[in-house]
Every structure is written in C-alpha cells, then in structure tokens.
Design an enzyme around this catalytic site. Structure first.
Site, PDB file in Angstrom:
ATOM      1  N   SER A   1     -24.190  17.064 -47.101  1.00  0.00           N
ATOM      2  CA  SER A   1     -24.581  16.003 -47.985  1.00  0.00           C
ATOM      3  C   SER A   1     -25.972  15.892 -48.593  1.00  0.00           C
ATOM      4  O   SER A   1     -26.416  15.790 -49.327  1.00  0.00           O
ATOM      5  CB  SER A   1     -24.145  14.822 -47.600  1.00  0.00           C
ATOM      6  OG  SER A   1     -24.701  14.416 -46.195  1.00  0.00           O
TER       7      SER A   1
ATOM      8  N   HIS B   1     -28.055  23.091 -43.729  1.00  0.00           N
ATOM      9  CA  HIS B   1     -27.729  21.738 -43.660  1.00  0.00           C
ATOM     10  C   HIS B   1     -28.455  21.174 -42.513  1.00  0.00           C
ATOM     11  O   HIS B   1     -28.365  21.197 -41.231  1.00  0.00           O
ATOM     12  CB  HIS B   1     -26.323  21.378 -43.400  1.00  0.00           C
ATOM     13  CG  HIS B   1     -25.974  20.136 -43.385  1.00  0.00           C
ATOM     14  ND1 HIS B   1     -26.492  18.883 -43.973  1.00  0.00           N
ATOM     15  CD2 HIS B   1     -24.998  19.424 -42.375  1.00  0.00           C
ATOM     16  CE1 HIS B   1     -25.857  17.847 -43.736  1.00  0.00           C
ATOM     17  NE2 HIS B   1     -25.042  18.034 -42.337  1.00  0.00           N
TER      18      HIS B   1
ATOM     19  N   HIS C   1     -37.902  46.582 -22.709  1.00  0.00           N
ATOM     20  CA  HIS C   1     -36.901  45.737 -22.453  1.00  0.00           C
ATOM     21  C   HIS C   1     -36.603  45.679 -20.977  1.00  0.00           C
ATOM     22  O   HIS C   1     -36.784  44.874 -20.463  1.00  0.00           O
ATOM     23  CB  HIS C   1     -35.696  46.319 -23.380  1.00  0.00           C
ATOM     24  CG  HIS C   1     -34.408  45.554 -23.279  1.00  0.00           C
ATOM     25  ND1 HIS C   1     -33.382  45.801 -24.079  1.00  0.00           N
ATOM     26  CD2 HIS C   1     -34.102  44.418 -22.392  1.00  0.00           C
ATOM     27  CE1 HIS C   1     -32.364  44.819 -23.883  1.00  0.00           C
ATOM     28  NE2 HIS C   1     -32.730  44.198 -23.101  1.00  0.00           N
TER      29      HIS C   1
ATOM     30  N   GLY D   1     -32.832  42.149 -30.775  1.00  0.00           N
ATOM     31  CA  GLY D   1     -31.602  42.244 -29.909  1.00  0.00           C
ATOM     32  C   GLY D   1     -30.707  40.957 -29.986  1.00  0.00           C
ATOM     33  O   GLY D   1     -29.567  40.847 -29.279  1.00  0.00           O
TER      34      GLY D   1
HETATM   35  C1  TZD Z   1     -26.877  35.927 -29.137  1.00  0.00           C
HETATM   36  C2  TZD Z   1     -26.769  37.024 -28.065  1.00  0.00           C
HETATM   37  N1  TZD Z   1     -25.693  36.567 -27.003  1.00  0.00           N
HETATM   38  C3  TZD Z   1     -25.823  37.359 -25.877  1.00  0.00           C
HETATM   39  C4  TZD Z   1     -26.628  38.783 -25.840  1.00  0.00           C
HETATM   40  C5  TZD Z   1     -26.669  39.390 -24.807  1.00  0.00           C
HETATM   41  N2  TZD Z   1     -26.003  40.888 -24.877  1.00  0.00           N
HETATM   42  C6  TZD Z   1     -24.610  41.089 -25.076  1.00  0.00           C
HETATM   43  C7  TZD Z   1     -23.635  40.208 -24.927  1.00  0.00           C
HETATM   44  C8  TZD Z   1     -24.396  42.302 -25.196  1.00  0.00           C
HETATM   45  C9  TZD Z   1     -22.971  43.277 -25.246  1.00  0.00           C
HETATM   46  C10 TZD Z   1     -22.767  43.687 -26.765  1.00  0.00           C
HETATM   47  O1  TZD Z   1     -21.764  44.158 -26.530  1.00  0.00           O
HETATM   48  P1  TZD Z   1     -20.810  45.102 -27.751  1.00  0.00           P
HETATM   49  O2  TZD Z   1     -19.486  45.121 -27.424  1.00  0.00           O
HETATM   50  O3  TZD Z   1     -21.440  44.559 -28.916  1.00  0.00           O
HETATM   51  O4  TZD Z   1     -21.531  46.461 -27.602  1.00  0.00           O
HETATM   52  P2  TZD Z   1     -21.435  47.586 -26.481  1.00  0.00           P
HETATM   53  O5  TZD Z   1     -20.088  47.472 -25.899  1.00  0.00           O
HETATM   54  O6  TZD Z   1     -21.784  48.835 -27.276  1.00  0.00           O
HETATM   55  O7  TZD Z   1     -22.555  47.377 -25.534  1.00  0.00           O
HETATM   56  S1  TZD Z   1     -25.935  43.197 -25.115  1.00  0.00           S
HETATM   57  C11 TZD Z   1     -26.706  41.894 -25.072  1.00  0.00           C
HETATM   58  O8  TZD Z   1     -28.082  41.680 -24.996  1.00  0.00           O
HETATM   59  C12 TZD Z   1     -27.406  38.923 -26.976  1.00  0.00           C
HETATM   60  N3  TZD Z   1     -28.239  39.925 -26.853  1.00  0.00           N
HETATM   61  N4  TZD Z   1     -27.636  37.915 -28.084  1.00  0.00           N
END
Ligand code: TZD
Ligand code: CA
Length: 528
Positions: A26, A70, A281, A401
């Site tokens: 709104s 919003h 990292h 990331g």
């Molecule tokens: C918003 C958010 N939540 C959680 C994470 C933590 N995180 C997470 C949850 C990852 C796994 C991603 O899994 P995917 O299936 O997208 O990819 P891969 O299996 O190739 O690692 S990598 C990582 O840093 C993040 N970086 N950002």
C-alpha cells in the site's frame, strides 16, 4: 505545476531508469499509480528475487537499475542479495514506500522505522528526505552517488503522502545535471608502475571484477602480451576479466592466504588490478606474500585500497591505466609463454552426469558469446577447467557468496540482453533461494535457460566441513526436490536429464525454443 511524483518520473526518465523491478504494498501505490506509459514494471514474487533480478539486469547492461520495495518488510527480504550488490559495485537505485509522514513516529502499521538505517552497511548511501519538496533532489543525489566511483547501491525511503505534494520549480534543474570523475593515474604514477613492471624479473597480473565491469579485458590482454606475464583471476571471482583460453591464463586464485602465496611463488612483482586484496574465504593462515614479492594494487575503490593487509595501492580508473600501461611497458623482455594445453577430458560413464561433462557440452554447443550466471558452489574447478570464456560480461557469480542471486540474476541479465543467450548454472540448493523468479521469466517471456545441477546436497558445505574438520553435520542434504514440477508450477517448461546425450538434446531444444526453459541435470557430487 507538476507534483513530486511527476517531477520524480521526469528525473528517472532523464537517467534512462524506466524499468522498475518491484513488489508493491500500500505504501508504494501512490507512486506507482502515476507510472507513465514509457515505463515498465517487472514484478517479482519475492523481494529477494526482485533485488537479484535488478542486479543481474544492471550488471548485464553496465548501468543502473531501479528497484521499488515495500517498506521495511520488503527491504528486509532484499537484504540477502544486497550483500552481493555492495561488493559487485552494482549501482542499484532502491526506493521503498514509507507510511504517511506525520504517522511514522507513532510506528503505525507499515511504518519503516529509522528507514535510512535499515539497509546499512549494504548500501553506499541512504536517506529519507526531510520534506516532500526534497524528494526529487534526494533521488537525484542517490543516482549520482550510486554511479560515482566506487559505484554501489543506494536507498531512498519516501512517505507516500509526499508524491501528491507540489514539486519545487527548481526541480527542473535536476534533469540537466551530470556528474563524472577524472580518476586517471598521473603521468608520474603511470611511469613508476611501468618502470616497476619492466624491472621485474617475473611479473604476474591478478585481475578482478572491476576490469570486466569497465570493459578492460582487451586492455589487460595487451598488457599481458607485452609483458609476457601470466594472469590469474583474483580469488572468489564474481566476473571473468580475462579470456580463459589465452596463453597467459592460469585460472582463479584459491580463496586462502597460503593458497594465494603458493600460487604466486616465484614472482617478484604482483600487480593486482580491479580487485580487493584479497577476497579470502576459507581461513588458512600463512604468509601474505611469497618471499621477495612486491604487491601493487590498482583499484577504483578507495575502501579496497585502504583495507588491504599488505602492499601498495593506487586509486584510479583501471581500464585507463591498463591501456596506458600496455603502451608504456617494454615489449619482448621475456620469452613468449607457451600455448595452453587442451581442456582435460571430462570424466564420463557414471550413472549421472559429471559436472565437467555438462560444462564440456555447453562449451561445445552453447553460443560462443553466451553469458553464464553461476551459483553452483561445488563445481568451480570443473567450470574453469572446461569453459572457454572470452567476451566482456560473460560470467557472473554472487560477489559475496550470498545465495539467491544466481537464478533471478540470470532472468534479469536475459531481460537486459536481447542479443546474447543467458544460461544460469544453479545448484539444487541455491535454486530454492530465488526460485520465484521463474514466474517472472514465464510471465514476461524472458528466454533464459536455467540449468539446475542436482547432486542432492549442499556440495560446497560438505567440502567445507572437511576443511573445518567439522565431521558430519545436520542440514547438508536436499533430497527429493522435483524442479520439473516446480518450474511447471511457475509456468516454465522443464525437463530432467542424467546423461550427456540427454543434456545435449535438452540444451539444443531450449536454445531453439526462444522461451524460458529449465533443465534439471542429475549430477555427481564434486569438490570446488
Ligand atoms: C543466503 C545463503 N544461505 C546459505 C549459504 C550457505 N551456503 C550454502 C547453503 C551452500 C550450498 C549450496 O548448494 P548448491 O546445491 O547450490 O551447490 P553445490 O551443491 O554445487 O555446492 S554454499 C554456501 O555458502 C549462503 N552462502 N547464502
Ligand atoms: Ca547441490
């Protein structure tokens, strides 16, 4: 006399900000009610997807993008992807609707309490104008701040009773305003840098996202060729600043102190261009620099220059410096580097696709100028080993990331790119953080191709738990997600594949279709 809303739309139009990415409440309706016919509104179903779509759009077009959220709740949902935008220097103009000015202090429903503080430190500047008459100037202020170096997102909260107030006549001056910088290195600074490069026994270039953002890749190639120097991409690469099949290319530096030092051992001069020093990292302590090495950083961001833990830094225009250095250094002082070896053969024969196979099929069949938006965190090594990226703006990864960037940013980038195919390479974990952007792709017929690499787990975290010696931890697996059904539910055609041939067929069909498409690829778990 125009009202504040009309004056603001005139201002936005003068900056080519006629696409609004948003999700309304709104508080936003009085602003949106007057949207002129030459503006378009791109609706996202969740503000995280809205912000990330706008970010992908801005990164792809090399300019700003306008966002309308919003109040506090919408802003809060957008903060996740905003963690990336602040480090990718995305000049996003984020506006948010505020309650009626006289009721904010009572904290009535939908009052965005202390609005200018809410998005900090994820914005370069934020404000809530002190009165309705200052709204057009405040938004002009925000647009110029966002686009002056170092670029970055800004935030303006506007009480919704401001829009109908009479605009001040002086607002018309805002339409002609321009701002710019002359941030080039001085002749003396450039000569010093060229002299250091010429005097070095074994110089090495480390290039960051700002080189690609400023379209400096070709200048970097000329400098590398004249120096006969190897080139690394800076750790935690969010863009691709150098052609990956050029004889100088050595890959992406590991995101660990000792890893960087080991990779750069033997070089006596490390020139870092357009990158922070460095975006480490995993915490692996060690020597910051190889023995005998000198590091010089060239960046457009004073913050990156100031916070580096070692070396010298110069703040200036990186594209201009690369081009001038390529002319200033002495060519031929070092033997020409040998050509790169062929791509390593991708493993095959498993009961599901190896990511390297999937990337090999893309290299061989996707358009050479395709744009990849990647958010599959356990497949980096295979990606950089298999892909042949050469153009500007060919690769994007969340700069902090923060997951939830990839899938929506691919949709936003495709909206910006009428002429290049955008392909999202999204993990089956990451896909869920921005999945609602599929609805926007379907509704606005945005022909993005989203490849979901389905290994059933948070692959990167499995690897990290080894690095941290954390053992088996809860919350690692994401089994049983049917992305074909989900995509269909949002209106996007999807298919599931598990062999190289099936993926190649699905990719060819998606490329032919000219429509948004999802390919769910059953893949093996690999390590980053
Ligand atoms: C918003 C958010 N939540 C959680 C994470 C933590 N995180 C997470 C949850 C990852 C796994 C991603 O899994 P995917 O299936 O997208 O990819 P891969 O299996 O190739 O690692 S990598 C990582 O840093 C993040 N970086 N950002
Ligand atoms: Ca996964």
């Amino acid at each position: 006399m125009p009202d504040v809303r009309q004056a603001t739309y005139d201002l936005l139009r003068s900056h080519d900000l006629t696409t609004i990415f948003g999700n309304p409440g709104s508080n936003e309706l009085p602003f949106l009610a007057g949207m002129p016919a030459d503006f378009r509104y791109v609706l996202g179903l969740h503000e995280g997807a809205v912000l990330a779509m706008a970010d992908g759009y801005a990164l792809a077009r090399g300019g700003s993008a306008l966002v309308n959220l919003h109040a506090a709740a919408g802003t809060g949902n957008a903060l996740g992807p905003l963690t990336n935008s602040v480090y990718s220097h995305s000049p996003l103009i984020i506006t948010a609707g505020q309650q009626v000015r006289s009721t904010i202090g009572q904290e009535v429903m939908l009052a965005n309490v202390d609005a200018a503080t809410l998005p900090k430190p994820l914005v370069k500047w934020s404000c809530e104008p002190a009165c309705a008459q200052d709204v057009p100037r405040s938004i002009s202020h925000a647009i110029h701040i966002a686009n002056l170096p170092a670029k970055g997102p800004v935030y303006v909260s506007v009480p919704y009773d401001d829009w109908s107030q009479e605009a001040p006549p002086e607002a018309r001056h805002l339409l002609e305003r321009t701002t710019g910088t002359a941030g080039s290195l001085s002749a003396a600074q450039l000569a010093d840098l060229a002299g250091a490069l010429d005097a070095a026994e074994s110089p090495v270039l480390v290039l960051g996202p700002e080189v690609d953002a400023q379209c400096g890749n070709d200048d970097a190639v000329r400098l590398a060729d004249r120096l006969g120097a190897p080139v690394w991409i800076a750790p935690s690469a969010s863009r691709c600043p150098f052609p990956t099949r050029h004889r100088s290319f050595r890959g992406v530096l590991p995101a660990a102190v000792q890893g960087v030092t080991d990779a750069l051992a033997g070089h006596d001069l490390i020139l870092v261009v357009g990158a922070p020093v460095f975006r480490y990292h995993q915490f692996v302590p060690g020597e910051y620099l190889p023995a005998g090495a000198r590091l010089i950083q060239l960046t457009g961001d004073p913050g990156e220059a100031a916070r580096a833990p070692m070396g010298q830094a110069l703040v200036g225009d990186v594209k201009d410096a690369l081009a001038r250095l390529a002319e200033a250094v002495t060519a031929g002082r070092r033997p020409e580097l040998p050509p790169l070896p062929e791509h390593p053969p991708a493993p095959s024969g498993g009961d599901r696709l190896h990511p390297a196979e999937l990337f090999e099929v893309l290299r061989e069949n996707a358009p050479a100028d395709a744009v990849y938006v990647k958010e599959s965190t356990a497949t980096a090594a295979d990606f950089w080993a298999q892909m042949d990226l050469s153009g500007q703006g060919s690769y994007f990864f969340p700069a902090s990331g923060g997951l939830g960037f990839g899938l929506p940013a691919a949709v936003g980038a495709q909206l910006a790119h009428g002429d290049r195919q955008v392909i999202g390479l999204i993990g089956d974990g990451s896909a869920n953080y921005g999945i609602t952007a599929l609805w926007t792709a379907a509704q606005y017929e945005i022909p993005v191709i989203i490849v979901i690499l389905k290994n059933g787990t948070y692959g990167a975290l499995r690897w990290f738990s080894k690095v941290l010696d954390a053992g088996e931890t809860p919350g690692m697996d994401v089994p049983g997600i049917d992305f074909v059904q989900i995509a269909g539910g949002y209106g996007v055609a999807a298919t599931s594949v598990r062999t190289r041939a099936e993926f190649a067929d699905a990719l060819a069909a998606a490329l032919r279709s000219g429509k948004p498409a999802v390919i769910e690829a059953e893949t093996e778990l690999t390590e980053p």
